[in-house]
Motif scaffolding. Structure first.
Motif, short mmCIF file in Angstrom:
data_model
loop_
_atom_site.label_atom_id
_atom_site.label_comp_id
_atom_site.label_asym_id
_atom_site.label_seq_id
_atom_site.Cartn_x
_atom_site.Cartn_y
_atom_site.Cartn_z
N LEU A 78 0.82 -1.21 0.00
CA LEU A 78 0.00 0.00 0.00
C LEU A 78 0.85 1.25 0.00
N VAL A 79 1.86 1.27 0.85
CA VAL A 79 2.74 2.45 0.91
C VAL A 79 3.51 2.62 -0.39
N ALA A 80 3.98 1.51 -0.95
CA ALA A 80 4.70 1.58 -2.23
C ALA A 80 3.79 2.09 -3.35
N ALA A 81 2.55 1.61 -3.39
CA ALA A 81 1.59 2.06 -4.40
C ALA A 81 1.28 3.54 -4.24
N PHE A 82 1.13 3.97 -3.00
CA PHE A 82 0.82 5.38 -2.75
C PHE A 82 1.99 6.27 -3.14
N ASN A 83 3.20 5.86 -2.86
CA ASN A 83 4.36 6.66 -3.24
C ASN A 83 4.46 6.83 -4.75
N GLN A 84 4.03 5.82 -5.47
CA GLN A 84 3.99 5.92 -6.93
C GLN A 84 2.85 6.84 -7.36
N LEU A 85 1.70 6.73 -6.68
CA LEU A 85 0.53 7.54 -7.03
C LEU A 85 0.79 9.03 -6.84
N GLU A 86 1.44 9.40 -5.76
CA GLU A 86 1.62 10.83 -5.49
C GLU A 86 2.62 11.49 -6.45
N LYS A 87 3.36 10.68 -7.18
CA LYS A 87 4.22 11.23 -8.23
C LYS A 87 3.38 11.66 -9.43
N GLU A 88 2.18 11.06 -9.56
CA GLU A 88 1.30 11.37 -10.68
C GLU A 88 0.19 12.36 -10.30
N LYS A 89 -0.19 12.35 -9.02
CA LYS A 89 -1.31 13.18 -8.56
C LYS A 89 -0.86 14.05 -7.38
N GLU A 90 -1.24 15.31 -7.41
CA GLU A 90 -0.79 16.22 -6.35
C GLU A 90 -1.68 16.16 -5.11
N ASN A 91 -2.97 16.05 -5.31
CA ASN A 91 -3.91 16.17 -4.19
C ASN A 91 -4.32 14.80 -3.64
N VAL A 92 -3.35 14.06 -3.07
CA VAL A 92 -3.64 12.75 -2.51
C VAL A 92 -3.10 12.64 -1.09
N LYS A 93 -3.82 11.87 -0.27
CA LYS A 93 -3.38 11.59 1.09
C LYS A 93 -3.63 10.11 1.38
N LEU A 94 -2.72 9.50 2.14
CA LEU A 94 -2.91 8.14 2.64
C LEU A 94 -3.08 8.24 4.15
N THR A 103 -8.71 1.41 1.34
CA THR A 103 -7.71 0.56 0.68
C THR A 103 -7.32 -0.52 1.69
N PHE A 104 -7.62 -1.76 1.35
CA PHE A 104 -7.45 -2.87 2.30
C PHE A 104 -6.80 -4.06 1.60
N PRO A 105 -5.48 -4.00 1.36
CA PRO A 105 -4.80 -5.03 0.58
C PRO A 105 -4.27 -6.19 1.42
N SER A 106 -5.07 -6.71 2.32
CA SER A 106 -4.65 -7.75 3.26
C SER A 106 -4.33 -9.07 2.55
N TYR A 107 -3.41 -9.85 3.14
CA TYR A 107 -3.06 -11.16 2.60
C TYR A 107 -4.06 -12.23 3.01
N ARG A 108 -4.68 -12.05 4.17
CA ARG A 108 -5.59 -13.07 4.71
C ARG A 108 -6.54 -12.41 5.69
N GLU A 109 -7.74 -12.93 5.76
CA GLU A 109 -8.74 -12.45 6.72
C GLU A 109 -9.67 -13.60 7.05
N GLY A 110 -10.44 -13.41 8.10
CA GLY A 110 -11.58 -14.28 8.34
C GLY A 110 -12.77 -13.60 7.68
N PHE A 111 -13.32 -12.65 8.39
CA PHE A 111 -14.40 -11.83 7.84
C PHE A 111 -14.17 -10.41 8.34
N PRO A 112 -13.55 -9.56 7.54
CA PRO A 112 -13.02 -8.29 8.04
C PRO A 112 -14.09 -7.26 8.42
N ASN A 113 -14.13 -6.91 9.71
CA ASN A 113 -15.05 -5.89 10.18
C ASN A 113 -14.80 -4.55 9.53
#
Length: 385
Positions: free
Chosen positions: A222-238, A285-295
């Motif tokens: 998620l952090v890696a994807a966001f760092n790439q995104l903010e290079k393309e878009k100015e008005n983004v926050k994670l 944004t919820f890129p989890s590897y595994r869950e049961g049933f995520p609240n």
């Protein structure tokens, strides 16, 4: 006299948090006792839920001697209390509870599975965890995976047989109170003030993660994807809402550095109330590897957030592609970035946010889940009769 049910979790935060309200509901039908570690916190849960509690020290990690002591201590408690049902949650509590209740001859030994941490383990550790899981299931009379995907995995791993398994309702261990998770509870002024306190501009697009900040939740990607995104878009926050677990599942040094140094990544830490942060967000944004049933996914959807989730059990049952969110592969930074990029340019007005909420109300409202579990308990009484 009401029949006695003992509910057991490893830590009281699970008993009083993940199952909040459920024990109080069941108290109208059964004599409910809560068992967990950390006596002082457990007492607070007992007061909150209106039930009796009994402390039992358990650890979350692998500690053979302490685990054996916990099994023996619980056995003594069960022989004294003579419950009709022992119902456990969380892996360690499940192992301790099912073994102890088997030896104590409790007639109904129930265990809810809300995720399988062992799926990310390898080698000797995986073999050990598989063995413990099989022992737990073998001692139980019924196993309740809290999602259909989790049930499928359990059968594929051959942990138990199909007739022991049942998903309650549509899944989820406790459902969600949609009267609490409701965006209407937050005014525009409240949201404006929160954004201001976090240095978020009105035109920023906010991608939010809620949960433990650990590797298994996909935070590195998620952090890696966001760092790439903010290079393309100015008005983004994670926006990161959660705590680190550095000893159990640490993030990479690069990820930790990015979170610390990047002013567009806002880490607010653990929060008792996550709703204000959902209220100012645009997407989960919820890129989890595994869950049961995520609240978290239930909560975000109830708060009218469109979600990016990974194709894992629970997530792919809550999210319907293109309707209340989108589903991506696990551990794939490139696809996560692409989805975040595309949603940035998508007109929010084109997303039916009311549908995000109505789907949750229809299938996962908390009282619906409670009533389905009550029906299950009552069916056990009928079997005895």
């Amino acid at each position: 006299m009401k029949k006695k049910i003992i509910r057991i979790t490893t830590v009281p935060q699970s008993l009083g948090g993940l199952l909040t309200g459920q024990l109080k509901f069941m108290k109208d039908y059964y004599d409910v006792i809560g068992i967990s570690s950390n006596e002082q916190v457990l007492k607070n849960v007992g007061v909150k839920e209106g039930i009796n509690v009994i402390p039992l020290e358990m650890t979350r990690s692998i500690t053979p001697f302490k685990d054996l002591k916990a099994i023996i201590d619980l056995y003594k408690i069960l022989k004294k209390e003579k419950p009709f049902i022992v119902h456990s949650h969380t892996p360690k509590a499940g192992m301790v509870a099912m073994i102890a209740s088997k030896f104590a001859r409790v007639p109904n030994r129930l265990h809810t599975i809300a995720g399988l941490p062992l799926l990310e383990a390898t080698g000797l550790k995986r073999t050990l965890l598989n063995t413990v899981e099989k022992i737990t299931y073998g001692c139980a009379t019924k196993i309740y995976p809290n999602s259909y995907g989790l049930k499928k995995i359990i059968l594929e791993e051959r942990f138990t047989i199909d007739k022991k398994l049942k998903v309650i309702g549509n899944g989820s261990s406790n459902g969600i109170d949609t009267s609490i998770f409701d965006p209407k509870l937050y005014t525009e002024e409240q949201k404006k003030q929160l954004k201001k306190s976090l240095n978020i501009n009105d035109n920023d697009v906010i991608y939010t993660f809620v949960g433990r900040l650990v590797k298994d939740k996909g935070i590195n990607e998620l952090v890696a994807a966001f760092n790439q995104l903010e290079k393309e878009k100015e008005n983004v926050k994670l926006l990161l809402v959660g705590a680190y677990e550095s000893e159990l599942d640490p993030l990479s040094p690069d990820t930790l550095l990015f979170i610390e140094k990047n002013l567009n990544i806002i880490n607010v830490g653990w929060q008792n109330d996550v709703r204000p942060y959902f209220s100012i967000s645009n997407f989960l944004t919820f890129p989890s590897y595994r869950e049961g049933f995520p609240n978290v996914v239930l909560q975000a959807s109830a708060m009218k957030l469109y979600s990016i989730v990974t194709d894992i059990n629970g997530c792919n049952e809550i999210i319907i592609e293109g309707l209340n969110g989108t589903i991506i592969p696990t551990k794939n930074t490139k696809v996560l970035y692409t989805k975040m990029f595309n949603l940035h340019d998508k007109n929010i007005a084109d997303i039916d946010l009311e549908k995000c909420r109505s789907l949750i109300i229809e299938k996962y409202e908390r009282t619906f889940v409670w009533k389905k579990l009550l029906e299950e308990y009552q069916s056990l009484e009928n079997e005895i009769n």
